[in-house]
Design an enzyme around this catalytic site. Structure first.
Site, PDB file in Angstrom:
ATOM      1  N   SER A 164     -10.441  -8.525   0.833  1.00  0.00           N
ATOM      2  CA  SER A 164     -11.114  -7.570   1.586  1.00  0.00           C
ATOM      3  C   SER A 164     -12.528  -7.920   1.833  1.00  0.00           C
ATOM      4  CB  SER A 164     -11.115  -6.071   0.837  1.00  0.00           C
ATOM      5  OG  SER A 164     -12.099  -5.285   1.299  1.00  0.00           O
TER       6      SER A 164
ATOM      7  N   TYR B  46     -13.001  -1.041  -7.300  1.00  0.00           N
ATOM      8  CA  TYR B  46     -12.066  -1.545  -6.085  1.00  0.00           C
ATOM      9  C   TYR B  46     -12.679  -3.054  -5.858  1.00  0.00           C
ATOM     10  CZ  TYR B  46      -9.798  -2.530  -1.728  1.00  0.00           C
ATOM     11  OH  TYR B  46      -9.219  -3.035  -0.557  1.00  0.00           O
TER      12      TYR B  46
HETATM   13  P1  NAP Z   1      -1.572   1.031   2.948  1.00  0.00           P
HETATM   14  O1  NAP Z   1      -1.013   1.562   4.264  1.00  0.00           O
HETATM   15  O2  NAP Z   1      -1.533   2.172   2.070  1.00  0.00           O
HETATM   16  O3  NAP Z   1      -0.291  -0.096   2.420  1.00  0.00           O
HETATM   17  C1  NAP Z   1      -0.416  -0.259   1.111  1.00  0.00           C
HETATM   18  C2  NAP Z   1       1.223  -0.899   0.810  1.00  0.00           C
HETATM   19  O4  NAP Z   1       1.136  -1.243  -0.717  1.00  0.00           O
HETATM   20  C3  NAP Z   1       2.155   0.320   0.923  1.00  0.00           C
HETATM   21  O5  NAP Z   1       3.275  -0.051   1.404  1.00  0.00           O
HETATM   22  C4  NAP Z   1       2.675   0.596  -0.671  1.00  0.00           C
HETATM   23  O6  NAP Z   1       3.551   1.275  -1.026  1.00  0.00           O
HETATM   24  C5  NAP Z   1       2.167  -0.530  -1.331  1.00  0.00           C
HETATM   25  N1  NAP Z   1       1.945  -0.531  -2.946  1.00  0.00           N
HETATM   26  C6  NAP Z   1       1.088   0.446  -3.497  1.00  0.00           C
HETATM   27  N2  NAP Z   1       1.367   0.321  -4.954  1.00  0.00           N
HETATM   28  C7  NAP Z   1       2.215  -0.482  -4.984  1.00  0.00           C
HETATM   29  C8  NAP Z   1       2.797  -1.061  -6.200  1.00  0.00           C
HETATM   30  N3  NAP Z   1       2.545  -0.662  -7.318  1.00  0.00           N
HETATM   31  N4  NAP Z   1       3.868  -1.982  -6.111  1.00  0.00           N
HETATM   32  C9  NAP Z   1       4.076  -2.415  -4.767  1.00  0.00           C
HETATM   33  N5  NAP Z   1       3.581  -2.151  -3.697  1.00  0.00           N
HETATM   34  C10 NAP Z   1       2.685  -1.172  -3.610  1.00  0.00           C
HETATM   35  O7  NAP Z   1      -2.689   0.172   3.038  1.00  0.00           O
HETATM   36  P2  NAP Z   1      -2.904  -1.146   3.843  1.00  0.00           P
HETATM   37  O8  NAP Z   1      -4.326  -0.998   4.403  1.00  0.00           O
HETATM   38  O9  NAP Z   1      -1.716  -1.600   4.588  1.00  0.00           O
HETATM   39  O10 NAP Z   1      -3.352  -2.197   2.524  1.00  0.00           O
HETATM   40  C11 NAP Z   1      -2.674  -3.427   2.505  1.00  0.00           C
HETATM   41  C12 NAP Z   1      -3.780  -4.454   1.545  1.00  0.00           C
HETATM   42  O11 NAP Z   1      -5.104  -4.594   2.447  1.00  0.00           O
HETATM   43  C13 NAP Z   1      -4.262  -3.724   0.227  1.00  0.00           C
HETATM   44  O12 NAP Z   1      -4.177  -4.792  -0.516  1.00  0.00           O
HETATM   45  C14 NAP Z   1      -5.667  -3.199   0.515  1.00  0.00           C
HETATM   46  O13 NAP Z   1      -6.399  -3.233  -0.561  1.00  0.00           O
HETATM   47  C15 NAP Z   1      -5.998  -4.188   1.469  1.00  0.00           C
HETATM   48  N6  NAP Z   1      -7.155  -3.773   2.501  1.00  0.00           N
HETATM   49  C16 NAP Z   1      -7.155  -2.894   3.352  1.00  0.00           C
HETATM   50  C17 NAP Z   1      -7.941  -2.520   4.051  1.00  0.00           C
HETATM   51  C18 NAP Z   1      -7.888  -1.418   5.164  1.00  0.00           C
HETATM   52  O14 NAP Z   1      -9.113  -1.139   5.727  1.00  0.00           O
HETATM   53  N7  NAP Z   1      -6.801  -0.897   5.690  1.00  0.00           N
HETATM   54  C19 NAP Z   1      -9.286  -3.326   4.147  1.00  0.00           C
HETATM   55  C20 NAP Z   1      -9.466  -4.283   3.397  1.00  0.00           C
HETATM   56  C21 NAP Z   1      -8.355  -4.714   2.475  1.00  0.00           C
HETATM   57  P3  NAP Z   1       4.145   2.902  -0.903  1.00  0.00           P
HETATM   58  O15 NAP Z   1       3.263   3.339   0.286  1.00  0.00           O
HETATM   59  O16 NAP Z   1       5.460   2.770  -1.042  1.00  0.00           O
HETATM   60  O17 NAP Z   1       3.315   3.291  -2.253  1.00  0.00           O
END
Ligand code: NAP
Length: 322
Positions: free
Chosen positions: A125, A138
């Site tokens: 991130s 975080y």
């Molecule tokens: P998201 O839509 O919330 O997706 C996160 C995914 O991770 C969901 O499919 C969730 O599954 C899964 N997950 C959560 N806990 C888990 C566990 N214990 N075991 C396996 N899977 C699990 O958010 P996203 O933005 O796509 O996030 C993906 C990554 O990008 C994360 O690492 C996040 O920190 C990073 N990130 C996001 C942003 C942003 O602005 N969106 C920015 C920087 C970094 P369920 O829904 O089934 O629980």
């Protein structure tokens, strides 16, 4: 080519799985909610919660029956709050997913990843190299992801493996909704309550409004064609702005500037610090290094806490010096 992706139920993971399937990849898609993978036609699907060690062992063993060329450790979420007020149990649970879960999956798959000279893509991130107030826990989990990825590269590149750190800014996935669920609501009686509006103003001027998650997917896909064995990939203008300036200032100067933006008291600056408005006003002879740091901070939008007159004064000092 065959990819293994964690957290494919929503957000980046879901879109990436779809994109790679379209490109003709074989995709092993996993998520704690198997139902959330139902529209990923053609994927090999597993129920996988990365906190569950036994499940990780059995799913990774089944998936590793055939070679894997790409591991994407995407599963993750945020807990936000001050360090004083956030329950350590919530922090530990987040580390169990973002750091330990990622390590569990990587470790279980490494024998097969090594033998196919695979690429590991870890979702870091902008918080993997910068912090905001209330993001310390975080960010600590993402700084850990950065350290693990750098070391993994050093340990495995001789096997032909490659590593990528993806550093998104703010993107419109379920991330914020999930962070709100996982974090305590702010308490109006908090000792930090009077500072929180300043923190919000600063954060939302530097972060973009949530952007299209497909940008992150395309950046990941493009990084796969890049011949460099190790890559950091900031995604979005907010990530580029923050990490660009962070790389230009000394680490301590960066922290002091971020502190000033977030309301820390004005202190005497050091050689690598950007000037503060009060220092600039009292200046006889400007220091070239500090003026240069100030110019970078200004051009990258980090002096939005200055008044227009103060910014004009800085521009005049920069012009006079050059
Ligand atoms: P998201 O839509 O919330 O997706 C996160 C995914 O991770 C969901 O499919 C969730 O599954 C899964 N997950 C959560 N806990 C888990 C566990 N214990 N075991 C396996 N899977 C699990 O958010 P996203 O933005 O796509 O996030 C993906 C990554 O990008 C994360 O690492 C996040 O920190 C990073 N990130 C996001 C942003 C942003 O602005 N969106 C920015 C920087 C970094 P369920 O829904 O089934 O629980």
């Amino acid at each position: 080519m065959r990819a293994f992706i964690t957290g494919c139920g929503s957000g980046f993971g879901h879109r990436l799985a779809r994109r790679l399937l379209q490109e003709g990849w074989e995709v092993v898609a996993s998520d704690p909610e198997l139902e959330a993978l139902s529209d990923l036609e053609g994927a090999e699907k597993y129920c996988l919660d990365v906190r569950d060690a036994e499940q990780v062992t059995s799913v990774c063993a089944a998936a590793a029956a055939r070679p894997i060329d790409l591991l994407v450790n995407n599963a993750g979420y945020a807990v936000f709050g001050t360090q004083e007020e956030t329950p350590i149990s919530a922090v530990a649970e987040m580390f169990e997913v973002n750091v330990i879960g990622l390590s569990r999956v990587t470790q279980a798959l490494l024998p097969t990843l090594r033998s196919s000279g695979a690429t590991v893509v870890n979702l870091s991130s902008v918080a993997g190299r910068t912090v905001f107030p209330e993001s310390g826990y975080y960010a600590a989990s993402k700084y850990a992801v950065e350290a693990l990825t750098e070391a993994l590269y050093q340990e495995t590149s001789s096997f032909g493996m490659r590593a990528r750190l993806i550093q998104p800014g703010s993107f419109a996935t379920r991330f914020l909704e999930r962070a709100t669920d996982a974090s305590l609501p702010r308490d109006p009686r908090s000792p930090y309550a009077s500072q929180q509006p300043i923190w919000d103003t600063r954060k939302f001027t530097i972060l973009e409004p949530p952007q299209d998650p497909q940008l992150v997917v395309e950046a990941i896909v493009a990084s796969l064609d890049d011949p460099r064995p190790f890559l950091r990939v900031p995604v979005g203008p907010d990530a580029l702005r923050l990490l660009g300036l962070r790389d230009r200032l000394s680490p301590d100067a960066w922290v002091r500037l971020a502190g000033l933006r977030n309301g820390s008291p004005d202190t005497v600056g050091f050689d690598s610090d950007a000037y503060t408005p009060s220092e600039l006003a009292a200046l006889d002879e400007p220091c070239a290094a500090r003026l240069e740091a100030s110019a970078h901070a200004l051009t990258q939008g980090h002096l939005d806490h200055w008044s227009e007159d103060e910014r004009d004064g800085l521009i005049a000092a920069i012009n006079a010096a050059s």
